[in-house]
Design a protein around this motif. Structure first.
Motif, PDB file in Angstrom:
ATOM      1  N   ARG A  58     -34.593 -12.845  44.079  1.00 49.31           N
ATOM      2  CA  ARG A  58     -34.707 -12.836  45.909  1.00 49.31           C
ATOM      3  C   ARG A  58     -35.335 -12.548  46.623  1.00 49.31           C
ATOM      4  NH1 ARG A  58     -27.902 -14.526  46.589  1.00 49.31           N
ATOM      5  NH2 ARG A  58     -27.901 -16.148  45.048  1.00 49.31           N
ATOM      6  N   GLU A  59     -34.976 -11.031  46.104  1.00 46.78           N
ATOM      7  CA  GLU A  59     -36.621  -9.663  46.633  1.00 46.78           C
ATOM      8  C   GLU A  59     -37.016  -9.529  45.345  1.00 46.78           C
ATOM      9  OE1 GLU A  59     -34.512  -7.624  49.258  1.00 46.78           O
ATOM     10  OE2 GLU A  59     -34.086  -8.823  50.903  1.00 46.78           O
ATOM     11  N   TRP A  60     -37.843  -8.898  45.560  1.00 46.92           N
ATOM     12  CA  TRP A  60     -38.486  -7.748  44.426  1.00 46.92           C
ATOM     13  C   TRP A  60     -38.517  -6.665  44.498  1.00 46.92           C
ATOM     14  CZ3 TRP A  60     -41.702 -11.014  40.629  1.00 46.92           C
ATOM     15  CH2 TRP A  60     -42.119 -12.615  40.892  1.00 46.92           C
ATOM     16  N   GLN A  61     -37.431  -6.249  43.468  1.00 42.80           N
ATOM     17  CA  GLN A  61     -37.379  -4.647  43.011  1.00 42.80           C
ATOM     18  C   GLN A  61     -37.932  -4.163  42.942  1.00 42.80           C
ATOM     19  OE1 GLN A  61     -34.793  -3.866  45.009  1.00 42.80           O
ATOM     20  NE2 GLN A  61     -33.794  -6.315  46.187  1.00 42.80           N
ATOM     21  N   GLU A  92     -28.430 -10.341  41.009  1.00 39.03           N
ATOM     22  CA  GLU A  92     -28.562 -11.303  40.289  1.00 39.03           C
ATOM     23  C   GLU A  92     -28.737 -11.311  39.045  1.00 39.03           C
ATOM     24  OE1 GLU A  92     -32.649 -12.574  42.448  1.00 39.03           O
ATOM     25  OE2 GLU A  92     -32.765 -10.348  42.666  1.00 39.03           O
ATOM     26  N   LYS A 116     -35.975  -8.120  39.474  1.00 40.87           N
ATOM     27  CA  LYS A 116     -34.436  -8.451  39.884  1.00 40.87           C
ATOM     28  C   LYS A 116     -33.634  -7.680  40.966  1.00 40.87           C
ATOM     29  CE  LYS A 116     -34.303 -13.347  37.493  1.00 40.87           C
ATOM     30  NZ  LYS A 116     -33.503 -14.148  37.099  1.00 40.87           N
ATOM     31  N   ASP A 117     -32.971  -7.299  41.853  1.00 42.01           N
ATOM     32  CA  ASP A 117     -31.533  -7.337  41.707  1.00 42.01           C
ATOM     33  C   ASP A 117     -30.496  -6.990  40.822  1.00 42.01           C
ATOM     34  OD1 ASP A 117     -28.542  -6.614  43.818  1.00 42.01           O
ATOM     35  OD2 ASP A 117     -29.985  -4.724  43.898  1.00 42.01           O
TER      36      ASP A 117
END
Length: 274
Positions: A48-51, A37, A33-34
C-alpha cells in the motif's frame, strides 16, 4: 503450422520464466511492505505504501556490512582455491597417462552422488581435532581439495584441446607444470568463469557450514540474515526486514553472473562429453 508451434513454445517459455521468477518477485515486494501488511487478509500483492526504510533497517539492525565482509573473504578464498585445484586435477585426468586413471576418474564422479550431509559430522570432528573451528581454514582446505563437478568440467575442456599444443611445448623444453600454467589455463577462461561463479555462489549462499563452524561474530551474511532479524520483545522474526536483507544478499551473485555470464554459458556448453 510452424507459426503455431513457435507461439506455443514462446508461451511455454514465458510461463516457465514467470514460474521461476515469481518467488524472487514476491521477496522483493515483501521487502517494501509494512509489517501490518504481512498478515493482512486478503493478501495484498503490492504494498500500500512502499517502505524503502526496510532496507536501512536491514543494514542497521545487525552489523550487515561486517557479515558481508566475512562472506566476501570466505567466498573469494574458497572460489579461487577450488578453481585452481580443480583445474590442476582436471588437467591431470585429461592429459596425463597413468595406470588406473579411468577407475580413479569414475570414482571421483561417483562422489557427486553422495549427499553432503553424510560427511558433515565426520568433517566437523576432523576440524575440531586439528583445531580449526571458528577460523576460515576449513574453506582453505576445502578449496585445496577441489570439487568433483568442477574437475569434470576442466577435464572435458582440456581433453578437447589439440595435442599439438602440448607436443610443441614439450619439444621446446616445457614440463607439464609450465604447460598447464602457460598454455592450458589461459585458454580455459570460459571454464574458469563457470567455476568462479558456481564456487562463489556455493560459498556465499552456504548456511550449514558457517553456522556449524563459526561463532556469531565471525559467521557469514547468510547465517546472519536467516537468524538474527528477530524482535527483541517477543523473539519473532521481522519478516519484511528479513526480505530486505535477503534482496541485498542476492544482489552480489546477480552482479557477478551478469558480469561474466558470457563466459559462464560458454564454459558449460563447451565442456560436454568428448
Amino acid at each position: 503450422m510452424i507459426l503455431a508451434r513457435r507461439t506455443s513454445i514462446y508461451i511455454l517459455l514465458v510461463g516457465l520464466v514467470v514460474l521461476f521468477v515469481s518467488p524472487f518477485g514476491w521477496l522483493v515486494l515483501t521487502a517494501f511492505k509494512d509489517t501490518s501488511e504481512l498478515a493482512a487478509y486478503p493478501v495484498h500483492w503490492l504494498p500500500r505504501e512502499w517502505q524503502v526504510g526496510n532496507f536501512s533497517k536491514a543494514l542497521n539492525f545487525i552489523p550487515y556490512l561486517a557479515y558481508a565482509k566475512n562472506s566476501l573473504i570466505i567466498a573469494t578464498i574458497y572460489s579461487v582455491l577450488i578453481t585452481l585445484s580443480s583445474a590442476w586435477a582436471g588437467f591431470g585426468f585429461a592429459r596425463l597417462n597413468a595406470p588406473g586413471k579411468r577407475f580413479l576418474f569414475g570414482l571421483l564422479l561417483s562422489t557427486m552422488m553422495m549427499p553432503a550431509m553424510i560427511t558433515l559430522i565426520p568433517t566437523y570432528i576432523i576440524f575440531a581435532k586439528i583445531g580449526v573451528i571458528n577460523t576460515y581454514w576449513p574453506w582453505v582446505l576445502w578449496g585445496l581439495a577441489g570439487a568433483p563437478y568442477l574437475i569434470f568440467l576442466f577435464r572435458q575442456f582440456f581433453a578437447n584441446m589439440p595435442r599439438e599444443l602440448e607436443e610443441a611445448a614439450i619439444i621446446d623444453g616445457c614440463g607439464y607444470g609450465r604447460i598447464f600454467w602457460r598454455i592450458f589455463l589461459p585458454q580455459s577462461w570460459p571454464v574458469l568463469a563457470t567455476s568462479m561463479v558456481l564456487s562463489f555462489s556455493w560459498s556465499w549462499g552456504d548456511y550449514i557450514a558457517p553456522s556449524l563452524l563459526l561463532s556469531t561474530d565471525r559467521t557469514t551474511l547468510a547465517v546472519a540474515v536467516a537468524t538474527l532479524y528477530t524482535n527483541p520483545a517477543n523473539d519473532t522474526p521481522i519478516n519484511n526486514v528479513i526480505a530486505a536483507g535477503a534482496v541485498m544478499f542476492i544482489i552480489p551473485i546477480l552482479v557477478l553472473f551478469l558480469i561474466i555470464q558470457k563466459g559462464f554459458v560458454t564454459g558449460v556448453s563447451t565442456s560436454g562429453l568428448k
